[in-house]
Structures are given as C-alpha cells and as structure tokens.
Design an enzyme around this catalytic site. Structure first.
Site, PDB file in Angstrom:
ATOM      1  N   LYS A 192       0.818  -1.208   0.000  1.00 51.22           N
ATOM      2  CA  LYS A 192       0.000   0.000   0.000  1.00 51.22           C
ATOM      3  C   LYS A 192       0.858   1.266   0.000  1.00 51.22           C
ATOM      4  CE  LYS A 192      -3.996  -2.280   0.730  1.00 51.22           C
ATOM      5  NZ  LYS A 192      -3.558  -3.693   0.776  1.00 51.22           N
TER       6      LYS A 192
HETATM    7  C1  LIG Z   1      -4.153  -4.765   0.269  1.00 51.93           C
HETATM    8  C2  LIG Z   1      -3.357  -6.000   0.206  1.00 51.93           C
HETATM    9  C3  LIG Z   1      -3.630  -6.997  -0.732  1.00 51.93           C
HETATM   10  C4  LIG Z   1      -4.807  -6.921  -1.673  1.00 51.93           C
HETATM   11  O1  LIG Z   1      -4.675  -5.915  -2.659  1.00 51.93           O
HETATM   12  P1  LIG Z   1      -5.965  -5.387  -3.427  1.00 51.93           P
HETATM   13  O2  LIG Z   1      -5.483  -4.239  -4.227  1.00 51.93           O
HETATM   14  O3  LIG Z   1      -6.957  -4.990  -2.378  1.00 51.93           O
HETATM   15  O4  LIG Z   1      -6.458  -6.523  -4.256  1.00 51.93           O
HETATM   16  C5  LIG Z   1      -2.811  -8.097  -0.764  1.00 51.93           C
HETATM   17  N1  LIG Z   1      -1.785  -8.236   0.102  1.00 51.93           N
HETATM   18  C6  LIG Z   1      -1.504  -7.303   1.027  1.00 51.93           C
HETATM   19  C7  LIG Z   1      -0.364  -7.541   1.973  1.00 51.93           C
HETATM   20  C8  LIG Z   1      -2.260  -6.146   1.104  1.00 51.93           C
HETATM   21  O5  LIG Z   1      -1.964  -5.230   2.018  1.00 51.93           O
END
Ligand SMILES: *Cc1c(COP(=O)(O)O)cnc(C)c1O
Length: 490
Positions: A112
C-alpha cells in the site's frame, strides 16, 4: 484527460477533481475516459530511467492537468531511498522464468505504501488546483495494511485530517500495534466490532449521507477517501508493472515485446486491476492470475461469471485478502460491459447480493484473467517449500500467490512475475510456522525467532514498534461510525 463514473450518471471531471472526491456522486468509481497508450519506444525510454522518473512519466499520462515538474518533484520525494531503502519495487529472481516483484520496502512494509506515499502529495495539489479552502477529511476502512500506510502517508500533511476504521478481530497483532501507535496531530484510529466489509460499508454510507456531509461542510471539512477506490491510489500502482517489465528487459531476461504473466494476491481487486490498465496501455502482458485465499469469491466469479457475496466469510492468515466485496472489480466491469450494465450489476449486488454477467462478457475477462485460490494449508506449505528450495522467505499473502503461480506454471512456459505485497515480518507468526519454527512470548517473539532461523533482516519500521506508545484503543459498533466521524467537529 477527463474522468467519468463507472455508472455513467455523473459529470466528467478532471484528474485532480477525481482524486479530491474519491467516489463519483452516482456511487460509481472514477475512470479515465480513455486509456493512454504506451509504445515500444516509450518502454525503451522508460528502461533508462529510475523508479521516480518512470512513475512521473506514467502518472502524467493519466494526470495531464497536473504540472509535469511538480509531479516529478513529488515522485522523487515519495520514492526516495529514505522511504524505500534499496529501491521502490525490486525484482527477485526465484528460478528460471520465475520472479518476485517486491512491493513491501516502504515505511509500513506492505505494498500500500507504493500508492500511499505519493497519493497525499497528489491530493494536496488537487486541493489547491480545485480552489478548495476546506480541510480534507480522509476516511479509511482498512483490512490492516491500508490503514497504516494511509496514516503514515497523510500524517501532518497540511490541510488534511485522517480517520481510520479497522475490524477489531480482522487484523494481525503487529498491524493493530502499527495503527494504535501512529504518530501525528491530524490522525485518529478506531476499531469496529465487525469485519472489513462492515467497515467498508460504514465508510461508504457516511460518504453518501447528505446530512453528515452537510454537517462536516458547515464545520469546515470535506470528505474524501484514501481507499483503493480512489483513482489516486490506482494510478501509481500501474507504474510498478511497467517498471518490472523494464527491469526484465534491461537485464536481458526477456526480449522487447515478449509477453509475460503476473500473479497478484488479490483482495479489493485494485492491485491486479492496475496490471490490467498497464496491459490496456500496451504493456506486453499475457495472463493475470488473480490469487485468492479461502475467501475465493473472485475465483468463482472468474470461472462462472456469477458474483455472489451471500457466502461465509473466513478469517485467514492473509487478512488483507479477507474480502467479499472487491470494490475495484467494478472498474473492470465498466471497461468490459459499459456503464449502464455496470450500474445494473452493482445495483443487484447491493439489493440481492448477487449478479451474473453475460457469457460474452465473461469470455472477454477470461482472455486475460484467471482465478485461482489457495487454502491455509497450501499457503503454509508453499511458504515452506519456497524457503527450502529457493531460499526465499515470503509473507502469507505472497504465499497464496506463489502457490497459484506455481500451479499455473505447470502448463505455461511464459515468464511469471509473482507480486509480493508484504514483508514476511508483518505476518511473522504464520511465516515462522511455515518454515518449521515455533516460539512463545509476546507479538514480537515470532519476529526475533524468524530472524534467528532465517537470517533475513527485520525491517526497521517493525523492529522499532516495540518502543512506541499506544495512542488509540477505542472499539465501537459499526453503526456508530457516523457519530464517531462527527466527533472531529467537537
Ligand atoms: C491490500 C493487500 C492486498 C490486496 O490488494 P488489493 O489491491 O486490495 O487486491 C494483498 N496483500 C496485502 C499484503 C495487502 O496489504
């Protein structure tokens, strides 16, 4: 470049406005009215740039209302060595034709950060560009990683306040501690008694509640979102797919024009959708493997065309993928089926909890996407296997993806890049189990033990957590979220 709603009933707006608003007035998500193209020459030119310059070049194609020099300035600051020690999105070679794209080297050790280190800068500029004089209140529903990454990205940014809601039993201990200890004068964190979908629905309700919006406006605030439904989150994620391709090309591991595959551990469908955008731009991508955990609603959808959220919700060791409503899927529906059908499907999802797309629509999606899933045992086994055979330590989300990628590679010789979304230390307890270790003690014990066994360094932001003070302890009912939000006016 203008932006429209996926549901077709909102005015066209600028990129800055789309980023400021987060969600369109008709409840849809903002999408660019056209996808910019990326030629073979563009890719060659990008190969010669560092990550920040690649990011600025690609972002400007979507955000041409921004000043190009300011975008570059923001990208250089966001993707600095201080924020991402060792590089923003390095590729790790696992085996012949198999790579891991590591997106967890940012301040909160999850992918993120890739978007949330740049997004506050884009929003700050958007507020100025749209003549906004109110404070932007960012509401976030998080399954763990978004919350911390948003708090870290927005802390003490002038003209912005941020409030994060997370499911009290839906995040790991380390994730909880990361949020509860967040520093900054403009931040607040609140746990809710419910799951991620309850948190997300609560936030969506607040956004569409005219009365609450009016009260906040009168008090000097406008609402905006940092969730992955905001275009300002999506656009920066397109960059690393293109960057990974450039790195492979530059290293001579692929030839110009050679198509590759990506496997993406998926929850809200934002990350993998960014890969689809990269493909639509012209990046040579063949298949996108949508990797889910036991909450495999997307696997079913990609197989049958039926999206049915009326099913049991499981808590897994990959909590950031414990999601039954993948909001960004709406953007794919828009591109495949058009705005009118998208609005109809979303309406069905909201009212009866289920929709079914047409066969020709499903086939168009299947031309690129393949849904696969891993249960808890598969995930643990895969982490252990990859550690043993490739000396590579992965987190639980990445473990889900690595399992799906390895199954897919049984019948494909294409180069496969598996996207790694978190540091193994963020989910150290389960990763420790996977590599055959065990330990007693507090939430930090597994980190030390894992470090002892594997020799992989504990990332500094996690190692320093223990010394931080807990600031936020509130737990509320989901239907108190509006009330909680309005406290900012007190
Ligand atoms: C948010 C997240 C995901 C999922 O990503 P999306 O964009 O919501 O599909 C997968 N792994 C981790 C560690 C995340 O923080």
């Amino acid at each position: 470049m203008k932006y429209c709603s996926t549901r077709g009933n909102s005015e066209l707006v600028s990129g800055a406005y789309a980023i400021k608003k987060g969600i369109a007035p008709d409840g849809g998500l903002y999408m660019p009215t056209e996808i910019p193209t990326l030629t073979a020459e563009d890719i060659t030119a990008l190969c010669e740039m560092d990550y920040a310059h690649r990011a600025a070049d690609i972002l400007y194609r979507f955000l041409d209302d921004y000043n190009k020099d300011e975008l570059l300035e923001d990208c250089i600051a966001a993707y600095s060595e201080a924020n991402f020690p060792g590089g923003a999105a390095p590729l790790h070679k696992l085996d012949e034709g198999g790579y891991v794209l590591e997106l967890f080297h940012g301040p909160t050790c999850a992918f993120k950060d890739m978007a949330l280190q740049i997004m506050p800068r884009l929003l700050s500029r958007a507020l100025k560009m749209t003549g906004e004089d109110k404070t932007a209140l960012i509401l976030v529903a998080t399954s763990g990683d978004t919350g911390k990454a948003a708090l870290e990205g927005y802390r003490d940014v002038p003209g912005i306040a941020i409030k994060v809601f997370y499911p009290v039993h839906g995040v790991s201990k380390v994730q909880k501690l990361q949020m509860a200890t967040q520093e900054g004068a403009n931040v607040s964190v609140c746990a809710i008694e419910g799951n991620f979908d309850d948190a997300q629905n609560g936030v969506k309700k607040i956004f569409s509640d005219a009365e609450i919006n009016k009260q906040l406006n009168d008090g000097g605030y406008i609402l905006t979102s940092a969730n992955s439904i905001n275009w300002g989150r999506l656009a920066p994620q397109v960059v690393y797919y293109i960057s990974a391709y450039c790195d492979l090309l530059k290293a001579g591991d692929i030839k110009a024009g050679q198509a590759i595959n990506f496997t993406v551990p998926t929850g809200n469908f934002g990350n993998i959708f960014a890969a689809y955008i990269a493909k639509q731009m012209g990046l040579p991508i063949n298949k996108l493997i949508c990797a889910s955990n036991r909450n495999n609603i997307l696997t079913d959808f990609l197989q049958t065309g039926v999206y049915d959220r009326r099913r049991k919700f499981y808590q897994t060791m990959s909590p950031s993928m414990d999601i039954l409503i993948s909001s960004n899927l709406e953007r794919l529906l828009y591109l495949i089926c058009g705005a009118e059908k998208t609005a109809e499907y979303m309406n069905r999802l909201n009212t009866i909890g289920k929709y079914k797309i047409e066969l020709d629509e499903l086939n168009k999606i299947k031309a690129t996407f393949m849904g696969m899933h891993a249960n808890e045992a598969h995930t643990l086994d895969e982490i252990g296997f990859v550690y043993e055979h490739a000396q590579y330590l992965s987190d639980t989300h990445t473990g889900v993806a690595l399992y799906c990628a390895s199954k897919f590679r049984y019948y494909s010789d294409d180069v496969m890049v598996t996207v790694s979304t978190a540091s193994p230390y963020k989910f150290a307890k389960d990763v420790l189990t996977a590599v055959g270790g065990e330990c007693d003690g507090d939430e930090f014990a597994p980190l030390y033990k894992l470090n002892e066994i594997t020799g992989v360094e504990i990332p500094a932001p996690l190692a320093s957590l223990k010394e931080k003070t807990v600031r936020f302890t509130d737990v509320i009912d989901p239907d108190k979220m509006a009330e909680e939000t309005l406290k900012i006016l007190a």
